[in-house]
Each structure stands twice: as structure tokens, then as C-alpha cells.
Write an enzyme that holds these catalytic residues in place. Structure first.
Site, mmCIF file in Angstrom:
data_model
loop_
_atom_site.group_PDB
_atom_site.id
_atom_site.type_symbol
_atom_site.label_atom_id
_atom_site.label_comp_id
_atom_site.label_asym_id
_atom_site.label_seq_id
_atom_site.Cartn_x
_atom_site.Cartn_y
_atom_site.Cartn_z
ATOM 1 N N GLY A 14 6.121 -1.051 -11.189
ATOM 2 C CA GLY A 14 7.368 -0.433 -11.622
ATOM 3 C C GLY A 14 8.257 -1.416 -12.354
ATOM 4 N N ARG A 75 0.020 0.689 -14.331
ATOM 5 C CA ARG A 75 -0.780 0.499 -13.126
ATOM 6 C C ARG A 75 -2.251 0.535 -13.549
ATOM 7 N NH1 ARG A 75 3.163 0.676 -9.383
ATOM 8 N NH2 ARG A 75 4.955 2.041 -9.811
ATOM 9 N N ASP A 106 5.183 -5.727 -4.752
ATOM 10 C CA ASP A 106 4.180 -5.956 -3.712
ATOM 11 C C ASP A 106 2.751 -5.767 -4.214
ATOM 12 O OD1 ASP A 106 2.508 -4.364 -1.382
ATOM 13 O OD2 ASP A 106 3.657 -6.035 -0.561
ATOM 14 N N THR A 129 11.278 -6.232 -8.558
ATOM 15 C CA THR A 129 11.279 -4.901 -7.955
ATOM 16 C C THR A 129 12.686 -4.555 -7.498
ATOM 17 O OG1 THR A 129 10.560 -3.583 -6.041
ATOM 18 C CG2 THR A 129 10.486 -5.976 -5.795
ATOM 19 N N ASP A 131 13.389 -2.639 -5.119
ATOM 20 C CA ASP A 131 13.399 -2.317 -3.690
ATOM 21 C C ASP A 131 13.836 -3.478 -2.799
ATOM 22 O OD1 ASP A 131 12.459 0.174 -4.398
ATOM 23 O OD2 ASP A 131 10.368 -0.297 -3.957
ATOM 24 N N ASP A 133 11.968 -5.651 -1.365
ATOM 25 C CA ASP A 133 11.124 -5.540 -0.171
ATOM 26 C C ASP A 133 10.112 -6.665 -0.015
ATOM 27 O OD1 ASP A 133 9.588 -4.821 -2.351
ATOM 28 O OD2 ASP A 133 8.700 -3.050 -1.417
ATOM 29 N N ARG A 175 11.234 3.451 -0.748
ATOM 30 C CA ARG A 175 10.024 3.748 0.030
ATOM 31 C C ARG A 175 10.177 3.304 1.493
ATOM 32 N NH1 ARG A 175 5.059 1.503 -3.363
ATOM 33 N NH2 ARG A 175 6.407 -0.327 -3.338
#
Length: 326
Positions: A14, A75, A106, A129, A131, A133, A175
Site C-alpha cells: 500500500g 502486489r 509488513d 505504512t 498503519d 504497525d 486492520r
């Protein structure tokens, strides 16, 4: 000092605001050190399809302020196979690329780790990212911009929520990680956040309702992290409609608007520091590491640590949100 004459750069997974600032930093830091740079288009797919172009200093002019990624991203299922990674390695050798900088999240760094181990190839990752994360770094590239985008959107939704005396569930990305929802709720003055980290411990929505959810307020905003763990904003809203029909409920899903836009100053600075540090790491013969930031200091984080799940969140932030929402 490692004998590296050419570095390849790719962005994968992403997109995140600040990726271009990172591309710019890696390119110019490498050129400053006398190293050739090649840009790999469309992530790992571009390695397999040999979409590799030379990058000069002017190749990255006027991109620091742009969202998205000039290298494009995609991807790539082929790279998940040994056969695909073999084709990718052959492309790197053919292009004379001695080391690789991978900017992504990730999944991207997981692929980088496997590839680096299979071919004993120098790879350094940058955490790109929204996120936030990835383990071992306080912040990831793109997170601050996404958080500001969420705050601005929620501010606008509050106008409608107040005017119509409604309960709004606002779904944000993340997520399995609730940083965007939790900090977005604090920054926008929302009443609550429903996040994956808390979903296994308690019925978050039930607690909110039973504790006098709306109290004396004529409207309320709840941020919800997307995904199966929380059920997303639609599931939360449907439950309220069924169990508490007295509430006038609406849902807003912010979606991919969170990934776009010009990066904030914080993301530009973070990406620039990390990009320059990636080149330093390769010259220092580091490999299989992600560049992270801890307490405003650059650190090297082994891929094996960075891609572990369940990055801990600060529980005091949830308490802060609860206190301030009275």
C-alpha cells in the site's frame, strides 16, 4: 565499508504519504556517496518484469511534497514463490545492482527478509505504512499524514452529527492495529474508539452503551478500526440499530482517502532521515534490517523483529480518551 556501487530502490504494498520523500533521500544520499542508483517500478513485480530505470539527482526533483509514489507500487504473488524470487535475483545481477532498499509495510518487509536470506543479498527496509504497525519503530512513514487526514474528516463530520443529533460510526484503516482510530479519536475529540487490541478483552460497544454512552451530549462520534476483529463500522452500527433503536445512527467509511495527500512536515522529515540512514546502513555492511526511529534516534531493527505482529499500544491513551469524553 561494504563494496556497494549500485543501489536499487522499490516501493511495495500500500502507498503511504512520504514514500516520495524517502525515494528522494535514498537517491541523493547514495549519489552523494558516489553510488549509482536505479529505480525499480511497481515493486517486486518490476523486478520480475525487469522494469528498472537509472535514477539521477534530478529524477527526484520536486517530489518531496507529492503523495503516492513515483516508482508506483503493486502486489506481486510471483515474488512469493521461489521461482519468482529467482527471476528477481537474476534481474538485479543483470542490472549490476549490489543492494536493495525496500520501502513498504509488513508484507513488503517479509518478502525482503526471505529474499535477503535466500540469496545472501544486502537489503535494508524503510517502514512505509499508514498503519504504524511495525515493531521496533515509534513511527512509520505516512502515519502522521493519515492521522491528520482522519482528524480533518472527523472535524467535518462532527458538524453534521451535531446539527442532526446523530451517532456516527467512522471507519478508519489499520486492520489489526488501532493506532489510527485511537489517536484519531483523541485528536478530533471523539467520544470513543473501537480498536482490535481491545476487542479480545471486552465488549467495547456494550461497555460504551452501558456506561451512559451519550450522556448529556446531543451527538457522538466513534472511530472504528476496519477489519474482521472489530467488524468495522457497519457491524457496530447495525448492532446499535438492533439493540438501541432510539439512536439515530450513521456510518462514514473514510477508505483510501487516508492514504493520499501531500505528506506533513513530520512525515517528510522522518522519510528523509530514514532514507539517508538506509544508505549509511548499507555502507556500514548492515543487511536484513529495517530503519526505525526510537526516542527521535535512528535505529537498525532486524526484519525478524520488525515484522512481528501485535505492536503494543499505549493503554494510557485509551484511558485519556475515556476521561476526556465525559
Amino acid at each position: 565499508m561494504a563494496n556497494i556501487k549500485c543501489i536499487g530502490i522499490l516501493t511495495s504494498g500500500g502507498d503511504a504519504p512520504g514514500m516520495n520523500a524517502a525515494i528522494r533521500a535514498v537517491t541523493r544520499a547514495a549519489i552523494y556517496s558516489g553510488i549509482e542508483v536505479k529505480g525499480i517500478m511497481r515493486g517486486y513485480r518490476g523486478l520480475i518484469s525487469d522494469e528498472i530505470v537509472p535514477f539521477k539527482s534530478n529524477s527526484v526533483s520536486n517530489i518531496i511534497q507529492q503523495g503516492g509514489t513515483v516508482l508506483k507500487t503493486a502486489r506481486c504473488k510471483e515474488f512469493q514463490t521461489p521461482e519468482g524470487r529467482k527471476v528477481a535475483h537474476e534481474a538485479l545481477v543483470r542490472e549490476g545492482i549490489d543492494a536493495l532498499v525496500v520501502i513498504g509495510g509488513d508484507g513488503s518487509l517479509t518478502g525482503a527478509r526471505i529474499f535477503a536470506q535466500e540469496y545472501d543479498f544486502p537489503v535494508v527496509g524503510l517502514p512505509g505504512t499508514i498503519d504504524n504497525d511495525l515493531m521496533g519503530t515509534d513511527l512509520t512513514i505516512g502515519y502522521d499524514t493519515a492521522l491528520n487526514t482522519i482528524m480533518e474528516a472527523v472535524d467535518k463530520i462532527r458538524d453534521t452529527a451535531s446539527s442532526h443529533e446523530r451517532l456516527f460510526f467512522i471507519e478508519v484503516m489499520g486492520r489489526e492495529c488501532g493506532f489510527l482510530a485511537l489517536n484519531g479519536a483523541i485528536a478530533s475529540g471523539a467520544e470513543a474508539a473501537i480498536i482490535p487490541e481491545m476487542s479480545f478483552q471486552q465488549d467495547q460497544l456494550g461497555d460504551l452503551i452501558s456506561n451512559g454512552f451519550r450522556k448529556s451530549k446531543n451527538s457522538s462520534l466513534v472511530l472504528v478500526t476496519e477489519g474482521d476483529i472489530t467488524g468495522g463500522a457497519m457491524a457496530q452500527a447495525e448492532r446499535v440499530k438492533n439493540e438501541f433503536p432510539q439512536y439515530d445512527v450513521r456510518v462514514t467509511i473514510l477508505g483510501h482517502v487516508q492514504r493520499g495527500g501531500s505528506p506533513t512536515a513530520n512525515d517528510r522529515i522522518l522519510a528523509s532521515r530514514m532514507g539517508a540512514a538506509a544508505v549509511d546502513a548499507l555502507l556500514d555492511d548492515q543487511r536484513n534490517v529495517m530503519i526505525g526511529i526510537q526516542n527521535d534516534n535512528i535505529v537498525y531493527v532486524p526484519f525478524s523483529k520488525a515484522i512481528k505482529k501485535n505492536k503494543p499500544f499505549q493503554e494510557d491513551l485509551m484511558r485519556t480518551l475515556k476521561i476526556l469524553s465525559i
